[in-house]
Design a protein around this motif. Structure first.
Motif, PDB file in Angstrom:
ATOM      1  N   PRO A   1       9.945 -15.735  17.428  1.00 39.39           N
ATOM      2  CA  PRO A   1      10.515 -15.671  16.062  1.00 39.39           C
ATOM      3  C   PRO A   1       9.490 -15.885  14.951  1.00 39.39           C
ATOM      4  O   PRO A   1       9.776 -15.581  13.784  1.00 39.39           O
ATOM      5  CB  PRO A   1      11.552 -16.813  16.065  1.00 39.39           C
ATOM      6  N   SER A   2       8.309 -16.372  15.305  1.00 37.42           N
ATOM      7  CA  SER A   2       7.270 -16.582  14.289  1.00 37.42           C
ATOM      8  C   SER A   2       6.775 -15.273  13.692  1.00 37.42           C
ATOM      9  O   SER A   2       6.143 -15.277  12.627  1.00 37.42           O
ATOM     10  CB  SER A   2       6.080 -17.335  14.911  1.00 37.42           C
ATOM     11  N   ILE A   3       7.054 -14.157  14.376  1.00 37.53           N
ATOM     12  CA  ILE A   3       6.650 -12.850  13.849  1.00 37.53           C
ATOM     13  C   ILE A   3       7.317 -12.609  12.490  1.00 37.53           C
ATOM     14  O   ILE A   3       6.707 -12.029  11.580  1.00 37.53           O
ATOM     15  CB  ILE A   3       7.023 -11.732  14.845  1.00 37.53           C
ATOM     16  N   ALA A   4       8.564 -13.056  12.348  1.00 38.38           N
ATOM     17  CA  ALA A   4       9.307 -12.881  11.095  1.00 38.38           C
ATOM     18  C   ALA A   4       9.196 -14.153  10.259  1.00 38.38           C
ATOM     19  O   ALA A   4       9.873 -15.136  10.528  1.00 38.38           O
ATOM     20  CB  ALA A   4      10.771 -12.566  11.390  1.00 38.38           C
ATOM     21  N   ALA A   5       8.313 -14.123   9.258  1.00 39.53           N
ATOM     22  CA  ALA A   5       8.107 -15.275   8.376  1.00 39.53           C
ATOM     23  C   ALA A   5       8.191 -14.787   6.926  1.00 39.53           C
ATOM     24  O   ALA A   5       7.172 -14.458   6.311  1.00 39.53           O
ATOM     25  CB  ALA A   5       6.761 -15.930   8.663  1.00 39.53           C
ATOM     26  N   PRO A   6       9.392 -14.722   6.363  1.00 40.19           N
ATOM     27  CA  PRO A   6       9.567 -14.147   5.021  1.00 40.19           C
ATOM     28  C   PRO A   6       8.743 -14.832   3.935  1.00 40.19           C
ATOM     29  O   PRO A   6       8.201 -14.167   3.051  1.00 40.19           O
ATOM     30  CB  PRO A   6      11.074 -14.331   4.763  1.00 40.19           C
ATOM     31  N   ALA A   7       8.664 -16.161   3.993  1.00 43.74           N
ATOM     32  CA  ALA A   7       7.918 -16.888   2.955  1.00 43.74           C
ATOM     33  C   ALA A   7       6.442 -16.513   2.974  1.00 43.74           C
ATOM     34  O   ALA A   7       5.809 -16.385   1.918  1.00 43.74           O
ATOM     35  CB  ALA A   7       8.086 -18.392   3.151  1.00 43.74           C
ATOM     36  N   VAL A   8       5.887 -16.319   4.168  1.00 38.36           N
ATOM     37  CA  VAL A   8       4.480 -15.951   4.292  1.00 38.36           C
ATOM     38  C   VAL A   8       4.266 -14.521   3.789  1.00 38.36           C
ATOM     39  O   VAL A   8       3.263 -14.220   3.134  1.00 38.36           O
ATOM     40  CB  VAL A   8       4.001 -16.103   5.756  1.00 38.36           C
ATOM     41  N   VAL A   9       5.212 -13.630   4.100  1.00 36.17           N
ATOM     42  CA  VAL A   9       5.130 -12.249   3.602  1.00 36.17           C
ATOM     43  C   VAL A   9       5.138 -12.240   2.073  1.00 36.17           C
ATOM     44  O   VAL A   9       4.358 -11.520   1.435  1.00 36.17           O
ATOM     45  CB  VAL A   9       6.303 -11.405   4.151  1.00 36.17           C
ATOM     46  N   TYR A  10       6.009 -13.040   1.487  1.00 35.09           N
ATOM     47  CA  TYR A  10       6.087 -13.127   0.026  1.00 35.09           C
ATOM     48  C   TYR A  10       4.755 -13.591  -0.571  1.00 35.09           C
ATOM     49  O   TYR A  10       4.260 -13.019  -1.543  1.00 35.09           O
ATOM     50  CB  TYR A  10       7.211 -14.078  -0.366  1.00 35.09           C
ATOM     51  N   PHE A  11       4.174 -14.618   0.032  1.00 28.56           N
ATOM     52  CA  PHE A  11       2.891 -15.133  -0.466  1.00 28.56           C
ATOM     53  C   PHE A  11       1.789 -14.097  -0.299  1.00 28.56           C
ATOM     54  O   PHE A  11       0.979 -13.877  -1.214  1.00 28.56           O
ATOM     55  CB  PHE A  11       2.524 -16.411   0.290  1.00 28.56           C
TER      56      PHE A  11
ATOM     57  N   VAL B   1       0.816  -1.218   0.000  1.00 27.72           N
ATOM     58  CA  VAL B   1       0.000   0.000   0.000  1.00 27.72           C
ATOM     59  C   VAL B   1       0.851   1.271   0.000  1.00 27.72           C
ATOM     60  O   VAL B   1       0.543   2.232  -0.710  1.00 27.72           O
ATOM     61  CB  VAL B   1      -0.960  -0.007   1.219  1.00 27.72           C
ATOM     62  N   TYR B   2       1.934   1.277   0.780  1.00 27.79           N
ATOM     63  CA  TYR B   2       2.694   2.522   0.964  1.00 27.79           C
ATOM     64  C   TYR B   2       3.893   2.586   0.021  1.00 27.79           C
ATOM     65  O   TYR B   2       4.523   1.561  -0.284  1.00 27.79           O
ATOM     66  CB  TYR B   2       3.170   2.638   2.412  1.00 27.79           C
ATOM     67  N   ASP B   3       4.208   3.790  -0.400  1.00 25.76           N
ATOM     68  CA  ASP B   3       5.395   4.045  -1.217  1.00 25.76           C
ATOM     69  C   ASP B   3       6.441   4.753  -0.364  1.00 25.76           C
ATOM     70  O   ASP B   3       6.184   5.828   0.189  1.00 25.76           O
ATOM     71  CB  ASP B   3       5.041   4.929  -2.428  1.00 25.76           C
ATOM     72  N   PHE B   4       7.620   4.175  -0.262  1.00 22.51           N
ATOM     73  CA  PHE B   4       8.728   4.791   0.461  1.00 22.51           C
ATOM     74  C   PHE B   4      10.029   4.445  -0.257  1.00 22.51           C
ATOM     75  O   PHE B   4      10.079   3.547  -1.103  1.00 22.51           O
ATOM     76  CB  PHE B   4       8.749   4.335   1.927  1.00 22.51           C
ATOM     77  N   LYS B   5      11.096   5.128   0.092  1.00 20.75           N
ATOM     78  CA  LYS B   5      12.344   5.044  -0.669  1.00 20.75           C
ATOM     79  C   LYS B   5      12.927   3.630  -0.695  1.00 20.75           C
ATOM     80  O   LYS B   5      13.412   3.178  -1.722  1.00 20.75           O
ATOM     81  CB  LYS B   5      13.370   6.019  -0.090  1.00 20.75           C
ATOM     82  N   LEU B   6      12.924   2.973   0.415  1.00 15.39           N
ATOM     83  CA  LEU B   6      13.566   1.656   0.519  1.00 15.39           C
ATOM     84  C   LEU B   6      12.569   0.515   0.355  1.00 15.39           C
ATOM     85  O   LEU B   6      12.796  -0.583   0.853  1.00 15.39           O
ATOM     86  CB  LEU B   6      14.286   1.543   1.871  1.00 15.39           C
ATOM     87  N   LYS B   7      11.484   0.759  -0.335  1.00 20.78           N
ATOM     88  CA  LYS B   7      10.424  -0.239  -0.463  1.00 20.78           C
ATOM     89  C   LYS B   7      10.925  -1.518  -1.134  1.00 20.78           C
ATOM     90  O   LYS B   7      10.808  -2.616  -0.577  1.00 20.78           O
ATOM     91  CB  LYS B   7       9.255   0.358  -1.264  1.00 20.78           C
ATOM     92  N   GLU B   8      11.497  -1.394  -2.322  1.00 16.60           N
ATOM     93  CA  GLU B   8      11.953  -2.575  -3.056  1.00 16.60           C
ATOM     94  C   GLU B   8      13.151  -3.229  -2.390  1.00 16.60           C
ATOM     95  O   GLU B   8      13.297  -4.449  -2.398  1.00 16.60           O
ATOM     96  CB  GLU B   8      12.282  -2.205  -4.506  1.00 16.60           C
ATOM     97  N   ILE B   9      14.031  -2.403  -1.789  1.00 17.04           N
ATOM     98  CA  ILE B   9      15.192  -2.954  -1.079  1.00 17.04           C
ATOM     99  C   ILE B   9      14.737  -3.763   0.126  1.00 17.04           C
ATOM    100  O   ILE B   9      15.254  -4.858   0.396  1.00 17.04           O
ATOM    101  CB  ILE B   9      16.154  -1.823  -0.646  1.00 17.04           C
ATOM    102  N   SER B  10      13.748  -3.238   0.845  1.00 13.39           N
ATOM    103  CA  SER B  10      13.213  -3.949   2.012  1.00 13.39           C
ATOM    104  C   SER B  10      12.614  -5.290   1.611  1.00 13.39           C
ATOM    105  O   SER B  10      12.833  -6.318   2.272  1.00 13.39           O
ATOM    106  CB  SER B  10      12.157  -3.093   2.714  1.00 13.39           C
ATOM    107  N   TYR B  11      11.888  -5.280   0.519  1.00 13.88           N
ATOM    108  CA  TYR B  11      11.275  -6.520   0.044  1.00 13.88           C
ATOM    109  C   TYR B  11      12.345  -7.507  -0.416  1.00 13.88           C
ATOM    110  O   TYR B  11      12.233  -8.719  -0.181  1.00 13.88           O
ATOM    111  CB  TYR B  11      10.310  -6.201  -1.100  1.00 13.88           C
ATOM    112  N   SER B  12      13.399  -7.011  -1.041  1.00 11.05           N
ATOM    113  CA  SER B  12      14.501  -7.889  -1.478  1.00 11.05           C
ATOM    114  C   SER B  12      15.213  -8.507  -0.279  1.00 11.05           C
ATOM    115  O   SER B  12      15.602  -9.682  -0.320  1.00 11.05           O
ATOM    116  CB  SER B  12      15.502  -7.087  -2.319  1.00 11.05           C
ATOM    117  N   VAL B  13      15.377  -7.729   0.785  1.00  5.00           N
ATOM    118  CA  VAL B  13      16.006  -8.261   2.001  1.00  5.00           C
ATOM    119  C   VAL B  13      15.148  -9.377   2.600  1.00  5.00           C
ATOM    120  O   VAL B  13      15.665 -10.404   3.055  1.00  5.00           O
ATOM    121  CB  VAL B  13      16.228  -7.128   3.033  1.00  5.00           C
ATOM    122  N   ILE B  14      13.834  -9.188   2.575  1.00  8.24           N
ATOM    123  CA  ILE B  14      12.926 -10.222   3.078  1.00  8.24           C
ATOM    124  C   ILE B  14      13.077 -11.504   2.265  1.00  8.24           C
ATOM    125  O   ILE B  14      13.127 -12.611   2.820  1.00  8.24           O
ATOM    126  CB  ILE B  14      11.468  -9.714   3.033  1.00  8.24           C
ATOM    127  N   LEU B  15      13.192 -11.370   0.947  1.00 11.31           N
ATOM    128  CA  LEU B  15      13.367 -12.536   0.086  1.00 11.31           C
ATOM    129  C   LEU B  15      14.712 -13.217   0.337  1.00 11.31           C
ATOM    130  O   LEU B  15      14.820 -14.451   0.307  1.00 11.31           O
ATOM    131  CB  LEU B  15      13.255 -12.141  -1.382  1.00 11.31           C
TER     132      LEU B  15
END
Length: 299
Positions: free
Chosen positions: A165-175, A118-132
């Motif tokens: 640690p279940s709060i951070a679930a990169p695969a679920v965020v990606y889906f 939903v939100y646009d910010f400077k590090l948006k794509e970088i943040s998503y790449s780090v999650i991946l």
């Protein structure tokens, strides 16, 4: 239409109908085979839970045995089995850890995916790449550091390292983000803002109902993963009492110890451990099919 044209049309229609029936038959047989492959191990597990140790040792059978009562008696009343396996405490511990982990996983993953989408910010794509990138790092690589860190925080032999640690679930965020990109229009967020709806309330009242199918799917996967998790609890719950261990740890203790050589009782304990997974699937599967367009924008 001439008789010749009618004949040609009839042949084409019959040929097309035959192809559809043939394709449907092939797909039906293929899915039937897949269903048998998936359900056969569970069926054998349930059958073995009703058989005696001698019958199981003699070979495979698809016919239920008559030793179910004796297996129940051994698992729940035998003093030697109670030392390693206590179903009541095992269910309680595993359900507490699993329910908390599942809720944290799906809620915060949905919230993260919502924020990125939903939100646009400077590090948006970088943040998503780090999650991946984090998603590609297996747990086994970081397990030593994780246990050392938990030991420094004095959180070993507690349930917190199995839940937080279940709060951070990169695969679920990606889906979740992939689902939102295809099924969550940003126009509805703008409409909610114009109506004076707060950002977090928009997420709870609009995004969550629209994401029910995705949340249900990931909740099932997260529940199964947490319920069957043996690796992490075995590293964290080192010196706790047997009553505080999870159900997979108790089942593993039955399987690995030479004291418990009754295959029928062991199969029964394993069969009992999959009941919550079946219940979770039955309760959540209806959301997968139901109302994909729930709360959607109408043209």
């Amino acid at each position: 239409m001439s008789k010749k044209m009618k004949s040609v049309y009839g042949d084409v229609k019959e040929n097309y109908s035959f192809k559809i029936k043939l394709k449907s038959t092939i797909l039906f047989i293929w899915f039937l085979i897949l269903t048998i492959i998936c359900l056969l191990p569970i069926y054998i597990l349930i059958i073995n839970a009703t058989r005696s140790h001698t019958e199981i040792a003699n070979g495979l059978s698809f016919i239920p045995g008559g030793n179910l009562g004796q297996n129940f008696k051994r698992v729940f009343t035998s003093p030697e089995y109670k030392i390693a396996y206590n179903a009541l405490h095992g269910y309680k511990n595993s359900l507490f850890i699993t329910c908390c982990s599942t809720f944290l996983t799906v809620f915060f993953s949905a919230l993260t995916a919502y924020g990125i989408h939903v939100y646009d910010f400077k590090l948006k794509e970088i943040s998503y790449s780090v999650i991946l990138l984090v998603m590609m790092v297996p747990m086994q690589v970081t397990s030593a550091g994780f246990v050392s860190f938990m030991s420094d925080l004095k959180l070993t032999n507690t349930y917190w390292p199995l839940i937080l640690p279940s709060i951070a679930a990169p695969a679920v965020v990606y889906f979740m983000r992939s689902y939102m990109k295809s099924s969550f229009p940003l126009d509805i967020v703008e409409a909610a803002r114009i109506d004076g709806c707060g950002e977090f309330r928009t997420f709870l009242s609009i995004a969550i109902p629209m994401m029910k199918p995705a949340i249900a799917v990931q909740a099932i996967f997260a529940f199964i993963a947490s319920w069957n998790n043996f690796y992490t609890p075995n590293m964290i719950l080192i010196s706790v009492d047997m009553k505080k261990k999870t159900l997979p740890m108790m089942v593993s203790a039955l399987q690995s110890s030479d004291k418990f050589n009754d295959y029928g009782a062991i199969y029964l304990a394993i069969a009992l451990s999959i009941i919550p997974i079946i219940i979770a699937y039955v309760l959540l599967s209806r959301f997968i099919i139901a109302g994909v367009a729930l709360g959607g924008v109408k043209e």
